[in-house]
Design a protein around this motif. Structure first.
Motif, PDB file in Angstrom:
ATOM      1  N   ASP A 106     -17.964   8.104   5.210  1.00  0.00           N
ATOM      2  CA  ASP A 106     -18.120   6.727   5.014  1.00  0.00           C
ATOM      3  C   ASP A 106     -16.949   6.124   4.197  1.00  0.00           C
ATOM      4  O   ASP A 106     -15.991   6.625   3.832  1.00  0.00           O
ATOM      5  N   ARG A 107     -17.002   4.925   3.923  1.00  0.00           N
ATOM      6  CA  ARG A 107     -15.833   4.248   3.294  1.00  0.00           C
ATOM      7  C   ARG A 107     -15.548   4.739   1.980  1.00  0.00           C
ATOM      8  O   ARG A 107     -14.316   5.000   1.325  1.00  0.00           O
ATOM      9  N   ASN A 108     -16.585   5.153   1.251  1.00  0.00           N
ATOM     10  CA  ASN A 108     -16.118   5.650  -0.189  1.00  0.00           C
ATOM     11  C   ASN A 108     -15.763   7.157  -0.202  1.00  0.00           C
ATOM     12  O   ASN A 108     -14.587   7.263  -1.049  1.00  0.00           O
ATOM     13  N   ASP A 109     -15.955   7.829   0.945  1.00  0.00           N
ATOM     14  CA  ASP A 109     -15.170   9.036   0.930  1.00  0.00           C
ATOM     15  C   ASP A 109     -13.750   8.741   1.407  1.00  0.00           C
ATOM     16  O   ASP A 109     -12.693   9.616   1.051  1.00  0.00           O
ATOM     17  N   LEU A 110     -13.670   7.610   2.272  1.00  0.00           N
ATOM     18  CA  LEU A 110     -12.163   7.393   2.704  1.00  0.00           C
ATOM     19  C   LEU A 110     -11.254   7.042   1.414  1.00  0.00           C
ATOM     20  O   LEU A 110     -10.166   6.934   1.317  1.00  0.00           O
ATOM     21  N   ARG A 111     -11.880   6.168   0.703  1.00  0.00           N
ATOM     22  CA  ARG A 111     -11.274   5.674  -0.764  1.00  0.00           C
ATOM     23  C   ARG A 111     -10.816   6.827  -1.732  1.00  0.00           C
ATOM     24  O   ARG A 111      -9.587   6.881  -1.865  1.00  0.00           O
ATOM     25  N   PHE A 121       3.084   5.121   5.601  1.00  0.00           N
ATOM     26  CA  PHE A 121       3.141   6.011   6.926  1.00  0.00           C
ATOM     27  C   PHE A 121       1.932   5.677   7.598  1.00  0.00           C
ATOM     28  O   PHE A 121       2.110   5.264   8.912  1.00  0.00           O
ATOM     29  N   VAL A 122       0.810   5.403   6.870  1.00  0.00           N
ATOM     30  CA  VAL A 122      -0.529   5.136   7.808  1.00  0.00           C
ATOM     31  C   VAL A 122      -0.411   3.929   8.414  1.00  0.00           C
ATOM     32  O   VAL A 122      -0.796   3.495   9.665  1.00  0.00           O
ATOM     33  N   ASN A 126      -8.232   6.031  12.553  1.00  0.00           N
ATOM     34  CA  ASN A 126      -9.143   5.069  13.035  1.00  0.00           C
ATOM     35  C   ASN A 126      -9.100   3.781  12.291  1.00  0.00           C
ATOM     36  O   ASN A 126      -8.489   3.709  11.440  1.00  0.00           O
ATOM     37  N   PRO A 127      -9.671   2.916  12.737  1.00  0.00           N
ATOM     38  CA  PRO A 127      -9.575   1.251  12.037  1.00  0.00           C
ATOM     39  C   PRO A 127     -10.313   1.483  10.842  1.00  0.00           C
ATOM     40  O   PRO A 127      -9.725   0.776   9.819  1.00  0.00           O
TER      41      PRO A 127
END
Length: 209
Positions: free
Chosen positions: A2-7, A20-21, A29-30
Motif C-alpha cells: 500500500d501507499r504507506n509501505d511505499l512511503r 532516477f525513478v 508502477n504509477p
C-alpha cells in the motif's frame, strides 16, 4: 504494497535514487511514481533536486581540475606553499582548497617515494624475487608433475605471486621500474625451475593444455 509501505520504502532514498525513478517511469508502477513525486515535493521540489545534482557535478569537476593542476605544478617543482598562493577556486572554500592541496601533495610525495630506486629496495626486492621464484617454480613443477599436464594459464597466477613477493619485501609497487624488472626475472626463474622439475621428475609423455 500500500501507499504507506511505499512511503516507508522510498522516504529514506537519496535524491539521486528518487530522481532516477522520475526519469524512468516505465520501470515503476504509477503508485510508486506518485509517492516519489510527493516525497520530492516535500524536499523542495524537482527543481531543487536538479540544482543540487548540478552543483554536485560541478564541484566534482572542480575537484578533478584542481587535482590535475596540483599534480602538474608539483611535477614542475612547485612547493606546497607556492601552489596555495597560485591556485584559486570559485567553487571551493579557502580551507577546502588548502586541505585539497595538502592531501594531494602527500599523495604525490608517496608516489615519488614509491618510484624512487635505492639500494635497499633493490636488495630486499631481489630477496623477494628469489623467494617468490623458488616457491612459485616448485609449485608450478609439482602441479605439472602430479597432473601430467602443462597448464599455461597458471602462469598468470605465477606472475602475480612473483610480483607480490617482490612488493612485500621491497614495498615498492608496479610504478617502480625496478619492481617490474625484478618481477620479470622472478617469473622467468620460476618458469625455468618449474619446467626443469617437470622434465626431471615428470612423466615421459605429457599433454599441453
Amino acid at each position: 504494497m500500500d501507499r504507506n509501505d511505499l512511503r516507508k520504502r522510498y522516504q529514506n532514498k537519496s535524491d539521486e535514487d528518487l530522481f532516477f525513478v522520475i526519469e524512468n517511469p516505465s520501470n515503476y508502477n504509477p503508485e510508486v511514481i506518485l509517492v516519489v513525486k510527493e516525497i520530492i515535493e516535500e524536499r523542495g521540489g524537482i527543481d531543487k533536486i536538479v540544482n543540487v545534482q548540478v552543483e554536485k557535478l560541478e564541484t566534482e569537476a572542480e575537484y578533478r581540475r584542481l587535482q590535475d593542476e596540483i599534480w602538474s605544478l608539483l611535477n614542475k617543482g612547485y612547493e606546497e606553499s607556492e601552489i596555495t598562493n597560485k591556485l584559486n577556486s570559485e567553487t571551493l572554500l579557502e580551507n577546502e582548497l588548502e586541505n585539497l592541496i595538502t592531501s594531494e601533495t602527500e599523495k604525490w610525495k608517496m608516489e615519488q617515494e614509491d618510484k624512487r630506486i635505492n639500494a635497499k629496495s633493490i636488495l630486499l626486492g631481489s630477496i623477494g624475487a628469489f623467494i617468490g621464484g623458488t616457491i612459485g617454480g616448485i609449485l608450478w613443477g609439482i602441479m605439472m608433475i602430479k597432473s601430467g599436464y602443462i597448464f599455461y594459464f597458471f602462469g598468470i597466477l605465477l606472475a602475480l605471486f612473483c610480483y607480490f613477493c617482490v612488493w612485500i619485501f621491497s614495498r615498492k609497487s608496479r610504478r617502480n621500474i625496478a619492481t617490474i624488472g625484478l618481477t620479470l626475472l622472478s617469473f622467468v626463474y620460476a618458469l625455468l625451475l618449474g619446467f626443469f622439475l617437470f622434465w626431471y621428475y615428470g612423466p615421459a609423455d605429457y599433454l599441453v593444455h
